[in-house]
Structures are given as structure tokens and as C-alpha cells.
Design a protein around this motif. Sequence first.
Motif, PDB file in Angstrom:
ATOM      1  N   CYS A   1       7.213   5.931  -3.348  1.00 15.72           N
ATOM      2  CA  CYS A   1       6.022   6.328  -2.642  1.00 15.72           C
ATOM      3  C   CYS A   1       4.937   6.085  -3.574  1.00 15.72           C
ATOM      4  CB  CYS A   1       6.161   7.595  -2.064  1.00 15.72           C
ATOM      5  SG  CYS A   1       7.345   7.804  -0.754  1.00 15.72           S
TER       6      CYS A   1
ATOM      7  N   TYR B   1      12.966   0.471  -1.390  1.00 16.15           N
ATOM      8  CA  TYR B   1      11.844   0.655  -0.477  1.00 16.15           C
ATOM      9  C   TYR B   1      10.624   1.167  -1.101  1.00 16.15           C
ATOM     10  CZ  TYR B   1      15.766   1.120   2.753  1.00 16.15           C
ATOM     11  OH  TYR B   1      16.845   1.071   3.548  1.00 16.15           O
TER      12      TYR B   1
ATOM     13  N   ARG C   1       6.585   2.275  -0.385  1.00 17.03           N
ATOM     14  CA  ARG C   1       5.610   2.828   0.654  1.00 17.03           C
ATOM     15  C   ARG C   1       4.415   3.201   0.119  1.00 17.03           C
ATOM     16  NH1 ARG C   1       6.043   8.736   4.085  1.00 17.03           N
ATOM     17  NH2 ARG C   1       4.421   8.410   5.260  1.00 17.03           N
TER      18      ARG C   1
ATOM     19  N   GLU D   1      10.647  12.475   5.885  1.00 13.74           N
ATOM     20  CA  GLU D   1      10.056  11.296   6.437  1.00 13.74           C
ATOM     21  C   GLU D   1      10.735   9.952   6.461  1.00 13.74           C
ATOM     22  OE1 GLU D   1       5.466  13.219   5.972  1.00 13.74           O
ATOM     23  OE2 GLU D   1       5.867  11.178   4.990  1.00 13.74           O
TER      24      GLU D   1
ATOM     25  N   THR E   1       9.503   4.931   6.749  1.00 16.70           N
ATOM     26  CA  THR E   1       8.553   4.622   8.034  1.00 16.70           C
ATOM     27  C   THR E   1       8.076   3.472   8.477  1.00 16.70           C
ATOM     28  OG1 THR E   1       6.817   4.899   6.250  1.00 16.70           O
ATOM     29  CG2 THR E   1       7.354   6.849   7.103  1.00 16.70           C
ATOM     30  N   PRO E   2       7.535   2.975   9.492  1.00 12.48           N
ATOM     31  CA  PRO E   2       7.574   1.683   9.984  1.00 12.48           C
ATOM     32  C   PRO E   2       6.746   0.861   8.789  1.00 12.48           C
ATOM     33  CG  PRO E   2       6.976   3.225  11.788  1.00 12.48           C
ATOM     34  CD  PRO E   2       7.209   4.021  10.503  1.00 12.48           C
ATOM     35  N   ASP E   3       5.801   1.669   8.155  1.00 14.10           N
ATOM     36  CA  ASP E   3       5.059   0.647   7.163  1.00 14.10           C
ATOM     37  C   ASP E   3       5.617   0.671   5.635  1.00 14.10           C
ATOM     38  OD1 ASP E   3       2.670   3.379   5.820  1.00 14.10           O
ATOM     39  OD2 ASP E   3       4.862   3.360   6.317  1.00 14.10           O
ATOM     40  N   THR E   4       7.028   1.034   5.648  1.00 13.66           N
ATOM     41  CA  THR E   4       7.724   0.768   4.437  1.00 13.66           C
ATOM     42  C   THR E   4       8.239  -0.705   4.185  1.00 13.66           C
ATOM     43  OG1 THR E   4       8.382   3.083   4.520  1.00 13.66           O
ATOM     44  CG2 THR E   4       9.582   1.723   3.064  1.00 13.66           C
TER      45      THR E   4
END
Length: 522
Positions: A455, A485, A487, A508, A511-514
Motif C-alpha cells: 500500500c 498487489y 494499492r 480491507e 480492493t477494486p482499485d488494487t
Amino acid sequence: MVISFENRTVHGVIEQLAADRGDKPFLSFEDQTFSYSELNDEAGKVAAGLQGLGIVKNDKVAIMMSNRPEFLFSWFGTSKVGAVEVPVNTAHKGALLSYMINMSDSVVLILEADFVDQIREILPDLRKLKHIILLGDDELSDDRMVSFGDFMDNDRDYRPCHILPSDPCAMMFTSGTTGPSKGAVVPHNYQLVMAEIICGMAEYSEEDCLYNALPLFHGNAQTLSTMPALISGARMVLAKRFSASQFWDDIRRHNCTEFNYIGGILAILLKAEPKDDDADNPLRVMVGAGANKEIFTAFEDRFNVQLVEGYGMSEIGTPLNTSPGDRRPGSCGTLNPGYQIMLIDDQGQEVGPHTPGELLIRPLVPHSMMLEYYNMPEKTVEAWQDLWFHTGDYLQHDEEGYYYFVDRKKDALRRRGENISSFEVEQGVNSHAAVLESAAVAVKSDLGEDEVMICVALKPGQKLAAKDLITHCEKLMAYFMVPRYVRFMDQLPKTPTERVQKYRLRDEGVTPDTFDRERKLS
């Protein structure tokens, strides 16, 4: 095998076996076979070569090789002179690789030519290295370099020194969580105790043949595979690497009866197209950890093999284990009589059945756990607070004394059999000019264990594509550390004291934006 007290050292086992079994074959590798005596003789050449370079007891000898007989020669020869083996993961490079070689105070590096480029990159930083022994045809322009052939060109005439079972024999790097990776120093007796536990778990005998396809720079391949094969009098087949497509062919060709699994190996083998002869194989038992009930049952039913599991880590050995006659799918077993354990809550109070608690452990057998984190006295003391070793792992138990792994308390990740430091992943990501800060967290993998998710918060006004960040990571990190991944976030969630709330990121998840580099989504 009954091992006398004076022989409770890594090299002592080899020497006793060479005397007892002589020309009987022990090791098969590709088209080569080595007897116990030949293994001991080659190790003797390494010992003489090291002493010829001035290596003495407690000096550190790093080994950076793939699976091959010369790794075993180097490991056992290092033991003969009382030096400390420092196995190095061959995927490491850059700052992390130089850190491990320097922090360990290694004065010798035994290097396979395939990894010369990784060392060449950091040569100016390796100021403590006095000698580089190069195996293979590549060249390294450095006055410290000597060829492996010249190094081994001797008559095995080395001077034995007094080595005790309590003396250090290896430094195994374990993942850092809030700092760099730590070097866990283990004594000779630790390796023998571990091997004896595994032999008991799997009920090995001279009739067995162990298939060893895990990397020899890992403790699993050394302590849980090679050493048990030796002390049980079994044969060992060494493979270059684990290959799902080659696995069953090798097992049948060599008539192997045992294999150690880690990570997602069971899931990977199960994913192969079923065949009518899947159950027609010589495997009797497989030793490992982490199989859930569904995979455990499906694997045994399909391949007609028993799975025995345990719980352990580099620092402590294997305090919990099952056996062929005492198994419960999903459980890592019952307490081994060589240890004391306790599960506690966050206030240090012992918890009862079916309640998760951190696993604490003490040894009852002398010199059967790590001696220290090398050059990190404060980390050693921290791990041993209240005179119990704190594992950082949550487990729970039932009324009958069977233990079940719950989760990691630490921020370390484990991907496909490799331990990964979130700290070191974050360091690599944060070195990108556009990155302000990052947090590496685990995302559950469909193969078992974890996938790495990073992240990222960017510096004000900066832009960065996920694919470009992945490319940056691939240049700096071992392949297994590179995040799957990515994000991007405006800011990372934090506590009032500015600590990143990683539990929120884990909760979390994806997520869809990952960005997922394996699916090439943007």
C-alpha cells in the motif's frame, strides 16, 4: 543410529557414518552418486582448504550456491574446522545481500558462478570478506578470488579442533518485522535434536529414501531433510529445485519414500490434471506444515500418502508435531517432550482451551534452540523476555492437547515457502523517488500462505504507474519479495502516534482499485 556425545556435531555425524557405513551410497544427484566415505572425504578437502586460508574456529563462512553436492561438502567441511556456516538465499541481491554478508561478519564466501553478477554489483561494500571461492567458469576480477578447484586441490590434511555440541554451527537468517533480517545462531546439538524429532515424526529407517528438492540455503533442506536422512541411514536424492512437472517422475524413478513440503507445494501438486496412476507411487510419508483440512484429506486420498505436520521456526526447532499414528487434519500436533510451552494473552496471562494466545517456549534439552540473534543483543533479550522465547505466533489448543496455528502476530509474510520481511519490502519500495511511504501486508493466497500487497502513498504532486513500481522492485528484490498487489492511497491509516494501522489494510485486502501484476490489471 546411536550418536555418541562427542559426535553430536554436524561433522561428527558424517565422520561416524563414514566409519560405520563406508562405501554404502548416501547421496544421488543427477547422474552422480556419493557414498558416506566420499562425502566425508570431500568435506575434509574443504576443511583443509579453509585452514589453508587461515580460517579458525568461530569464523563465519558464507555459502551462496544452488542445490548441488558441493554445497554439502562446503557445509560439512565448514563444520569440521569449527567455523560457522552462513547459508545465503541465492535470490537476494543489492543492499540486502551486502547487509547479510557484512552483518554476519563472513570472512569467506563460497560462491557458485551463476550468482557472480549479484556479488559483482556489491563487491565494493564487502569490506569484511577476505576470500571468495568461486565454483564454475565465470570470472570475478578481485584479488580475493580463488577457484574452487584450486581450493580443493589438497590431501584433506586438516587439524581437528575441539568442538562441542554447544558450539555455534550455523547462522540462519530469519525475517525482520520492525527491522532488518536477524541472523539466528544455532548450535550443533540443535541440528541433531531437530533431525531426531523429524525421524520420530516420519518413522524413518534404513529402508527409506528422502527426496530433497528444497533449497539447501534453507534450514528445512538442511536440518529437516539432510540431517534426518543421515542419522536414519536412509538414502537421499538431491534435486536442483522443486518442479511440479518433474516431481512424480523423480519420486518413481528413485523409489523415494519421503518428501518435505512447504508453502503451496501440496496445492500446486493437487492442481495438476488427475491421472489414473496418481496413487501408484512409492511415497510413504510427507512431512510439512500448514495444510488445511480440505487439502490434507484431498491430497492423502488422491496420492495414497500420509501427511505428518508440525510447528517450528528457525529459532526454536519443532516443539509441536504429529506422527503417522497420531494425526488430526488441521492440527500441528502435540507437545514434544523436549520442550515446555505456554499460550498467553496480550497481558501475559495463560489462556485456556480454544482461546488464541501467543506461543511461548522453553527447551528442556540443552543446546536445542538458538544461541542468539547475531550482533543483536537487544533483540535476543526481547525475544527471551520473562525467560520464555516469544514466537510472535498465535495458536490455540483443545482439551486433548492438540495445537492449531491461528495467525502471525508479527508483520512477517510467507510466500511459497519463503519468509519475507515487510520492513525490507517497504525499504525497497520507499527508495523510489515518487514514493512517500508504504506498508507491506499479507493477502491470503489461493495456493496457501500469503501474497505480498504493498500500500503506497506518493509524494505530493508525484505520479507513478503500478507497473513501473513493480519494475523498480524487480531490480532491487528477490523475485519472491516483489509485491503481487499494489494499492495507491492518498494516505496510509495511522494511529495518533503515527504508526501505520496494518490491521486495517489487511482487513480491507484487495480492493477494486488494487493492481494485480499476475492478472495485468491497471
